[in-house]
Design a protein around this motif. Structure first.
Motif, PDB file in Angstrom:
ATOM      1  N   SER A   1     -75.825   2.460  28.655  1.00 16.72           N
ATOM      2  CA  SER A   1     -75.784   3.617  29.539  1.00 16.72           C
ATOM      3  C   SER A   1     -76.382   4.514  29.232  1.00 16.72           C
ATOM      4  O   SER A   1     -77.409   4.219  29.797  1.00 16.72           O
TER       5      SER A   1
ATOM      6  N   THR B   1     -73.455  -4.707  28.533  1.00 17.26           N
ATOM      7  CA  THR B   1     -72.021  -4.025  28.528  1.00 17.26           C
ATOM      8  C   THR B   1     -71.008  -5.552  29.175  1.00 17.26           C
ATOM      9  O   THR B   1     -70.101  -5.309  28.536  1.00 17.26           O
TER      10      THR B   1
ATOM     11  N   SER C   1     -66.890  -1.365  31.966  1.00 28.77           N
ATOM     12  CA  SER C   1     -68.161  -1.852  32.821  1.00 28.77           C
ATOM     13  C   SER C   1     -68.431  -0.356  33.736  1.00 28.77           C
ATOM     14  O   SER C   1     -69.660  -0.159  33.796  1.00 28.77           O
TER      15      SER C   1
ATOM     16  N   ALA D   1     -69.583   0.063  25.686  1.00 29.03           N
ATOM     17  CA  ALA D   1     -69.989   0.809  27.145  1.00 29.03           C
ATOM     18  C   ALA D   1     -71.336   1.831  27.447  1.00 29.03           C
ATOM     19  O   ALA D   1     -72.122   1.603  28.378  1.00 29.03           O
TER      20      ALA D   1
END
Length: 262
Positions: free
Chosen positions: A131, A62, A220, A127
């Motif tokens: 995830s 990220t 982030s 980002a």
């Protein structure tokens, strides 16, 4: 990892690299002391790879992607243009009503330019996607590789140093309760963090537009903190299932031994 944004994005103040070096050294000393010590302190699942490796690599990826995205604004090249194009596509795809990406954009100050909005949209989309991929990858490892059984004997004290199994109540129920709490909080955080940022607009929202490194780290962490909570909740639920399975096996063995002795 901590120095990555300062190395890739050079438009920083004089003191920023020095501060980041101190932070990186402190984190390095903490990590080295934790993994070199026999007794755990803070880091969870340190003897159950690849739990922490997935978290580290997701945050590294990220920061790397967002740093390239920010570098493209001052020093564009082929790689930054590619990242910007992919980020714009992903950010636009995830920018729908009531989505976490849309809430990040809503939390921005009213005076934001279209270029700044597009940059934040691309950063939030990239980002958030990283995830999601990390969570899916960890879940697949848990199911396909039977994590953490293949890592050897699982020590609850070493891998969950902040969890006290003697605090009272059934351990399995407490683990499942903590797992549900972490999963719920991990689901809500992407929506709560933009709301908190909007409430503290004078501190965070304006800084996302004027300070490139602030934008990189805020976005982030906005994606990484829910990821960590989701992974922790999934892992604690898995540990609870392992303990429950061990109890069933012990009960079955004791019952069989009693029947044989009779």
């Amino acid at each position: 990892m901590i120095l990555l944004p300062s190395l890739l994005v050079q438009n920083v103040g004089v003191e920023t690299p020095q501060i980041m070096v101190l932070v990186a050294l402190a984190c390095a000393v903490l990590t080295l002391a934790e993994y070199a010590s026999t007794y755990p302190s803070l880091i969870e699942f340190r003897d159950a790879p690849p739990f922490n490796r997935i978290r580290y690599l997701s945050l590294f990826a990220t920061l790397f992607v967002l740093s390239l995205l920010a570098r493209g604004e001052v020093d564009p090249n082929g790689l930054t243009l590619l990242v910007e194009a992919i980020g714009s596509l992903i950010g636009t795809s995830l920018d729908f009503p009531y989505s976490p990406v849309r809430l990040v954009l809503i939390s921005m100050p009213d005076g934001a330019s279209p270029a700044e909005i597009n940059t934040v949209r691309a950063a939030a989309g990239m980002a958030y996607l990283i995830s999601l991929l990390a969570i899916i990858f960890f879940y697949l490892i848990l199911k396909l590789k039977n994590w953490p059984s293949r890592s050897g004997a699982f020590n609850v004290w070493i891998n969950l140093p902040t969890f006290d199994p003697t605090a009272g109540g059934d351990v399995v129920k407490r683990l499942n309760r903590d797992a549900r709490f972490n999963l719920a909080l991990g689901f809500l955080l992407p929506f709560l963090i933009p709301a908190i940022g909007k409430a503290a607009e004078s501190l965070f929202s304006a800084a996302m537009l004027t300070e490139t490194h602030t934008m990189i780290w805020l976005v982030s962490l906005w994606a990484f903190l829910p990821l960590s909570l989701f992974m922790r909740g999934i892992a604690m639920s898995r540990v609870a299932d392992m303990i429950l399975e061990m109890r069933r096996r012990s009960t079955a063995v004791a019952t069989a031994g009693h029947v044989y002795a009779t």
